[in-house]
Design an enzyme around this catalytic site. Structure first.
Site, PDB file in Angstrom:
ATOM      1  CG  ASP A  12      15.050   3.973 117.765  1.00 30.09           C
ATOM      2  OD1 ASP A  12      15.378   5.108 118.186  1.00 30.09           O
ATOM      3  OD2 ASP A  12      14.482   3.799 116.668  1.00 30.09           O
ATOM      4  CG  ASN A  14      15.690   6.396 124.873  1.00 31.24           C
ATOM      5  OD1 ASN A  14      15.077   5.361 125.116  1.00 31.24           O
ATOM      6  ND2 ASN A  14      17.004   6.517 125.019  1.00 31.24           N
ATOM      7  N   GLY A  15      13.125   9.254 122.528  1.00 30.61           N
ATOM      8  CA  GLY A  15      12.571  10.574 122.217  1.00 30.61           C
ATOM      9  C   GLY A  15      11.059  10.522 122.077  1.00 30.61           C
ATOM     10  CD1 TRP A  17       8.202   5.449 126.999  1.00 32.27           C
ATOM     11  CD2 TRP A  17       9.171   7.234 127.955  1.00 32.27           C
ATOM     12  NE1 TRP A  17       7.937   5.400 128.350  1.00 32.27           N
ATOM     13  CE2 TRP A  17       8.533   6.481 128.953  1.00 32.27           C
ATOM     14  CE3 TRP A  17       9.851   8.400 128.325  1.00 32.27           C
ATOM     15  CZ2 TRP A  17       8.542   6.853 130.300  1.00 32.27           C
ATOM     16  CZ3 TRP A  17       9.859   8.776 129.660  1.00 32.27           C
ATOM     17  CH2 TRP A  17       9.206   8.003 130.635  1.00 32.27           C
ATOM     18  CG  HIS A  29      18.020  10.495 125.529  1.00 29.57           C
ATOM     19  ND1 HIS A  29      17.812   9.522 124.584  1.00 29.57           N
ATOM     20  CD2 HIS A  29      18.072  11.677 124.848  1.00 29.57           C
ATOM     21  CE1 HIS A  29      17.744  10.087 123.377  1.00 29.57           C
ATOM     22  NE2 HIS A  29      17.893  11.393 123.518  1.00 29.57           N
ATOM     23  CG  ASN A  60      22.349   8.628 117.402  1.00 32.28           C
ATOM     24  OD1 ASN A  60      22.454   7.568 118.029  1.00 32.28           O
ATOM     25  ND2 ASN A  60      21.362   8.839 116.537  1.00 32.28           N
ATOM     26  NE  ARG A 173      15.633   0.615 115.232  1.00 33.02           N
ATOM     27  CZ  ARG A 173      16.439   1.412 114.561  1.00 33.02           C
ATOM     28  NH1 ARG A 173      17.328   0.909 113.732  1.00 33.02           N
ATOM     29  NH2 ARG A 173      16.352   2.731 114.693  1.00 33.02           N
ATOM     30  CB  SER A 181      20.193   2.610 112.654  1.00 31.28           C
ATOM     31  OG  SER A 181      18.835   2.770 112.303  1.00 31.28           O
TER      32      SER A 181
END
Ligand code: IPE
Ligand code: IPE
Ligand code: MG
Length: 225
Positions: A12, A14-15, A17, A29, A60, A173, A181
């Site tokens: 978790d 990526n967005g 970052w 991603h 997702n 995580r 999740s």
């Protein structure tokens, strides 16, 4: 405790970052996918036998189509470019999740990747795509109902998509969130949990070593004393 036999990772962040670097989410991603390839190599080199990576949840799939298209393109790249790498490394690839929810060419590539790597004996890389723990449990329950007889734990386990893999010993995580999740709900009953503040693209091999070291210092009691 030594080296965990099975490490599961919720990749978790990526967005966030990407956002921090003023980049589009899909750039996060892309970076995450690169990290995922090296990090799993590193885990196998450390002696881990099973690595399960949460790449896309059922939930997702409700993200904006543009982000999903970017992710799907990355899956295509992964399955076309990384399968030979896994063959070289003697690792077998398994894909769990509801592949029918993905574009059909990706489902096909995933199955082909599994076939191509089936001989890998050094370790197993399990990619969870369009995966949901509740959905998996429901489909097992429905299969059990169709079977028409009561099951014990082992019998039920056999109906899960992870039937052939041991339960994860360590679940990591990244991304500074502390929740499952919908990942491996049945399988993680006695899994050791490790949370990292790092966003996944920034989670290094040394960070994984830290998690493995942390695991090595734990005592697993499974309810006993
Ligand atoms: C994890 O990163 C990858 C997927 C869920 C596909 P996110 O995309 O959830 O990144 P954040 O949590 O928004 O930073
Ligand atoms: C979990 O991350 C799913 C994957 C990493 C594939 P999410 O970003 O979807 O989780 P939530 O929404 O923060 O719980
Ligand atoms: Mg997230």
């Amino acid at each position: 405790m030594g080296i965990p036999r099975h490490v599961a990772i919720i990749m978790d962040g990526n967005g966030r970052w990407a956002k921090k670097r003023l980049l589009p989410r899909v750039a996060g991603h892309r970076e995450g996918m690169k990290r995922m390839v090296s990090l799993s190599d590193h885990a196998f080199d450390a002696g881990v036998e099973y690595v399960t990576l949460y790449a896309l949840s059922c939930e997702n799939l409700f993200r904006p189509q543009a982000e999903l298209d970017g992710l799907f393109e990355l899956f295509r790249t992964y399955f076309t470019q990384n399968v030979e790498h896994l063959v070289q490394k003697n690792i077998s690839l398994r894909v769990i999740g509801d592949l029918a929810l993905l574009p059909s060419d990706i489902a096909l590539l995933a199955r082909k990747g599994e076939e191509r790597t089936a001989g890998g004996t050094r370790g197993t890389l399990v990619l969870a795509v369009a995966y949901g723990g509740r959905q998996e449990l429901l489909s097992a329950v429905n299969a059990a109902v169709r079977g028409g007889k009561e099951l014990d734990e082992e019998g039920f386990r056999g109906l899960l998509s992870t039937a052939e893999f041991p339960d994860p010993d360590l679940l990591i995580r990244t991304g500074n969130e502390k929740r499952l999740s919908n990942f491996l709900l049945w399988q993680s009953a006695y899994t050791e949990l490790y949370f990292s503040e790092k966003m996944f693209p920034a989670f290094t091999d040394a960070d994984l070593d830290r998690a493995l070291k942390d695991y090595a210092g734990r005592e697993r009691r499974y309810g006993r004393i």
